[in-house]
Design an enzyme around this catalytic site. Structure first.
Site, PDB file in Angstrom:
ATOM      1  N   GLU A 244      28.703  97.426 -36.472  1.00 60.32           N
ATOM      2  CA  GLU A 244      28.806  97.422 -35.014  1.00 60.32           C
ATOM      3  C   GLU A 244      28.937  98.854 -34.501  1.00 60.32           C
ATOM      4  O   GLU A 244      29.325  99.761 -35.258  1.00 60.32           O
ATOM      5  CB  GLU A 244      30.001  96.574 -34.548  1.00 60.32           C
ATOM      6  CG  GLU A 244      29.779  95.088 -34.755  1.00 60.32           C
ATOM      7  CD  GLU A 244      30.859  94.204 -34.143  1.00 60.32           C
ATOM      8  OE1 GLU A 244      31.910  94.720 -33.745  1.00 60.32           O
ATOM      9  OE2 GLU A 244      30.632  92.980 -34.076  1.00 60.32           O
TER      10      GLU A 244
ATOM     11  N   HIS B 267      31.757  95.066 -21.563  1.00 56.68           N
ATOM     12  CA  HIS B 267      30.794  94.837 -22.637  1.00 56.68           C
ATOM     13  C   HIS B 267      29.407  95.063 -22.059  1.00 56.68           C
ATOM     14  O   HIS B 267      29.105  94.558 -20.983  1.00 56.68           O
ATOM     15  CB  HIS B 267      30.920  93.407 -23.175  1.00 56.68           C
ATOM     16  CG  HIS B 267      30.261  93.253 -24.510  1.00 56.68           C
ATOM     17  ND1 HIS B 267      28.900  93.266 -24.668  1.00 56.68           N
ATOM     18  CD2 HIS B 267      30.773  93.118 -25.752  1.00 56.68           C
ATOM     19  CE1 HIS B 267      28.613  93.129 -25.952  1.00 56.68           C
ATOM     20  NE2 HIS B 267      29.736  93.046 -26.635  1.00 56.68           N
TER      21      HIS B 267
ATOM     22  N   ARG C 192      30.517 101.270 -26.786  1.00 57.64           N
ATOM     23  CA  ARG C 192      30.339 100.340 -25.666  1.00 57.64           C
ATOM     24  C   ARG C 192      30.392 100.979 -24.294  1.00 57.64           C
ATOM     25  O   ARG C 192      29.593 100.664 -23.423  1.00 57.64           O
ATOM     26  CB  ARG C 192      31.463  99.320 -25.692  1.00 57.64           C
ATOM     27  CG  ARG C 192      31.150  98.189 -26.534  1.00 57.64           C
ATOM     28  CD  ARG C 192      32.282  97.244 -26.548  1.00 57.64           C
ATOM     29  NE  ARG C 192      32.003  96.365 -27.660  1.00 57.64           N
ATOM     30  CZ  ARG C 192      32.795  95.432 -28.081  1.00 57.64           C
ATOM     31  NH1 ARG C 192      33.939  95.252 -27.497  1.00 57.64           N
ATOM     32  NH2 ARG C 192      32.456  94.662 -29.086  1.00 57.64           N
TER      33      ARG C 192
ATOM     34  N   HIS D  88      35.295  92.870 -20.295  1.00 63.94           N
ATOM     35  CA  HIS D  88      35.397  92.225 -21.601  1.00 63.94           C
ATOM     36  C   HIS D  88      36.783  92.288 -22.220  1.00 63.94           C
ATOM     37  O   HIS D  88      37.252  91.325 -22.801  1.00 63.94           O
ATOM     38  CB  HIS D  88      34.389  92.912 -22.524  1.00 63.94           C
ATOM     39  CG  HIS D  88      34.273  92.303 -23.884  1.00 63.94           C
ATOM     40  ND1 HIS D  88      33.933  90.987 -24.071  1.00 63.94           N
ATOM     41  CD2 HIS D  88      34.441  92.842 -25.121  1.00 63.94           C
ATOM     42  CE1 HIS D  88      33.910  90.736 -25.362  1.00 63.94           C
ATOM     43  NE2 HIS D  88      34.223  91.830 -26.020  1.00 63.94           N
TER      44      HIS D  88
ATOM     45  N   ARG E  14      38.759 100.731 -27.022  1.00 58.92           N
ATOM     46  CA  ARG E  14      38.880  99.921 -28.242  1.00 58.92           C
ATOM     47  C   ARG E  14      37.605 100.005 -29.084  1.00 58.92           C
ATOM     48  O   ARG E  14      36.499  99.855 -28.567  1.00 58.92           O
ATOM     49  CB  ARG E  14      39.109  98.460 -27.856  1.00 58.92           C
ATOM     50  CG  ARG E  14      39.114  97.507 -29.018  1.00 58.92           C
ATOM     51  CD  ARG E  14      39.168  96.069 -28.548  1.00 58.92           C
ATOM     52  NE  ARG E  14      37.932  95.649 -27.954  1.00 58.92           N
ATOM     53  CZ  ARG E  14      37.233  94.567 -28.325  1.00 58.92           C
ATOM     54  NH1 ARG E  14      37.680  93.799 -29.297  1.00 58.92           N
ATOM     55  NH2 ARG E  14      36.130  94.251 -27.723  1.00 58.92           N
TER      56      ARG E  14
END
Ligand SMILES: Cc1cc2nc3c(=O)[nH]c(=O)nc-3n(C[C@H](O)[C@H](O)[C@H](O)COP(=O)(O)OP(=O)(O)OC[C@H]3O[C@@H](n4cnc5c(N)ncnc54)[C@H](O)[C@@H]3O)c2cc1C
Length: 537
Positions: free
Chosen positions: A115, A244, A290, A351, A386
């Site tokens: 990811e 997101h 992100r 998100h 995060r």
């Protein structure tokens, strides 16, 4: 009505259930949840849980990736603790019956996903339905456990604290603030129950519902953060809301996320003419973090006036897509989008909240007997941003530490009788006749937050948002005391407070860092702002 328990856990997501299963070894556990027990963000998590299992990976690399993502605001000791505890917590889930995906033709080796922001493959997953698999297994174990009782459709309203008892003349001591449980609305029976507890644990998840567009389920209205703040818990870093980049854009799809793992496995972002655009914004292109991807999409959409961009994975073999992303494939097909043949229309959406109730390495807040675990907490793991798939891991690790620590607290106060709590006083409240005020204010808050306190902020927009929220707060206050509480009214009151907390923190931070981007202060200012934004009553 009054219920006494050793532990009161509020929330049935990964944090609440993991804590409850550990805590049930030392006492009775009551878990309240405001809807059906599966209705949690945990249940919708797709990507997986980040942890070091690959031979090519190590703890230092995971720590480095997490610290880089957090932009100078992570607590390094917490990052180290969480990363190091990770593999043990994953093995524990496996022993509880969670079926993670394995490499083809291997029963031993976990299949590890990739990811954005991770320098190695380390996402432990169950295809693209990790959360559902984890939630199902944990719930099954909790339902089998004789020391655990789950109360569905029970919505916590406010915490019962020593100060409240002092105000009513029930206790006189002025020493440390202490929590003794919560008032809970039994939604079906329309009555308020007093849950008296020696240890109370807030595991209420995030705040996505504060924004017009969100990947979160409806339960995510920030109730735990609002309850904690009202009781005097310190709240930190609420300005760091993660958007997101890729939620499905379709008039009928509500909150459906297209996992980060789709870009991790080679998905490419395109504009409506089929042109790639991420190389204009970051050397990692589609695999950038992100916040960078969400801001880039926001900019592309503002420039073009288009309503969405596209995420294309159709160049990958059809069998691979169906095997790796069965849930995304089936859901999109339900909206007549065949992701093996065409790109997926996507937009950014709120998100995850990196901020929350300030808690230490054991999940303890500044109020005695009160813990906060999972998305409701601000532990220092995420800093200003995060890293993908670190939140399920955080909840598992902190649930374990909090259970160990609180069982010691319990051992020392179990023999003492619980104090008598004041019963819930509805005053002269009557039934609400016009729900239109509730739904109007609700809608206004969500639009206001999206337009003024969204992906890109300015001082002027924050000021306007603050003024509007103050008016809405005043209206809600009047409603709250005049009418009998309902779950909609309680959520509205919490949403308005969460909006205020996000605006307050965003206005205090005079720089741009991680997820907080203010056009009036576009650079990071390490000299003055390498610190948390902490507020309390
Ligand atoms: C679509 C989606 C995909 C995600 N994918 C990933 C991923 O791949 N990896 C990752 O690490 N993270 C992911 N996340 C984030 C992660 O899922 C959440 O941060 C995590 O599940 C939060 O767990 P929790 O236990 O803190 O809260 P939740 O799982 O949200 O549970 C909250 C619980 O609290 C209850 N509750 C709330 N308010 C009250 C109240 N007033 N009274 C009683 N009960 C209440 C709710 O009903 C619910 O039971 C994703 C999130 C979403 C929305």
């Amino acid at each position: 009505m009054e219920i006494e328990t050793d532990y009161l856990v509020i929330g049935t997501g990964i944090a609440g259930l993991s804590f409850a299963l550990q805590a049930a070894r030392s006492g009775t556990v009551a878990i309240v949840t405001k809807k059906e027990m599966m209705e949690t963000s945990t249940n919708y998590a797709q990507g997986g849980i980040a942890s070091v299992f690959d031979l090519d990976d190590n703890f230092e690399l995971h720590i480095k990736d997490t610290l880089e993502s957090g932009c100078g605001l992570c607590n390094e000791a917490v990052v180290r603790m969480v990363v190091r505890d990770g593999p043990a917590r994953i093995r524990e889930l496996i022993s509880m019956g969670v079926n993670f995906s394995h490499k083809p033709e291997s029963k031993e080796d976990l299949d590890l996903g990739m990811e954005g922001g991770h320098s190695r493959r380390r996402i432990v997953h169950t295809k693209d339905m990790t959360g559902r698999e984890v939630e199902k297994a944990l719930l099954q174990r909790a339902e089998e456990n004789k020391n655990i009782t789950i109360y569905e459709d029970h919505m916590a309203i406010d915490l019962i604290t020593k100060s409240k008892m002092i105000k009513r003349g029930i206790v006189t001591s002025e020493s440390t603030e202490t929590c003794w449980g919560a008032y809970v609305l039994d939604v079906r029976e329309e009555r308020v129950i007093t849950f008296l507890a020696r240890i109370t644990v807030l595991c209420t998840g995030g705040v996505g519902k504060i924004y017009l567009y969100t990947s979160n389920p409806d339960i995510a209205s920030g109730d735990g953060i609002a309850m904690g703040y009202r009781a005097g818990v310190k709240v930190a870093n609420m300005e760091f809301v993660q958007f997101h980049p890729t939620c499905l854009y379709h008039p009928k799809a509500k909150n459906f996320l297209i996992s980060e793992a789709v870009r991790g496995e080679g998905g490419i972002l395109l504009d409506k003419n089929g042109n790639r655009f991420m190389e204009k914004y970051h050397p990692l292109k589609d695999l950038a973090l992100r916040d960078i991807v969400a801001r880039s999409i926001d900019l592309e959409l503002k420039k073009s006036g288009d309503e969405c961009v596209y995420l294309d994975i159709s160049h990958k073999p059809t069998d691979f897509i169906k095997e790796r992303f069965p849930h995304i494939y089936e859901t999109c097909l339900g909206y007549q989008i065949d992701i093996t043949k065409e790109p997926i229309p996507v937009v950014p959406a709120a998100h995850y909240i990196c901020g929350g109730l300030l808690s230490d390495e054991n999940g303890m807040t500044n109020i005695s007997n009160l813990y906060a675990i999972g998305e409701v907490a601000c532990t220092g793991l995420h800093g200003a941003n995060r890293l993908a798939s670190n939140s399920l891991l955080e909840a598992l690790v902190f649930a374990r530490h909090a259970a160990e620590r609180s069982s010691q607290d319990l051992a020392s106060n179990k023999s003492l009788p619980l104090p008598k709590a004041p019963v819930w006083d509805p005053g002269s409240a009557t039934d609400i006749e016009e729900l239109v005020v509730v739904s109007h204010n609700w809608d206004e808050i969500r639009r206001l937050m999206w337009n003024y306190v969204g992906i890109v902020r300015t001082n002027k927009r924050l000021k306007r948002a603050r003024a509007r929220i103050e008016n809405i707060q005043a209206e809600i206050k009047e409603y709250y005391w005049d009418f009998i509480v309902s779950s909609d009214l309680l959520e509205l009151r919490n949403l308005a407070l969460i909006a205020e907390l996000i605006i307050m923190c965003a206005s205090l931070r005079k720089e741009s860092r991680g997820l907080h981007y203010n056009l009036d202060y576009p650079s990071q200012d390490d000299e003055h702002w390498r610190q948390d934004t902490v507020i309390w009553i």
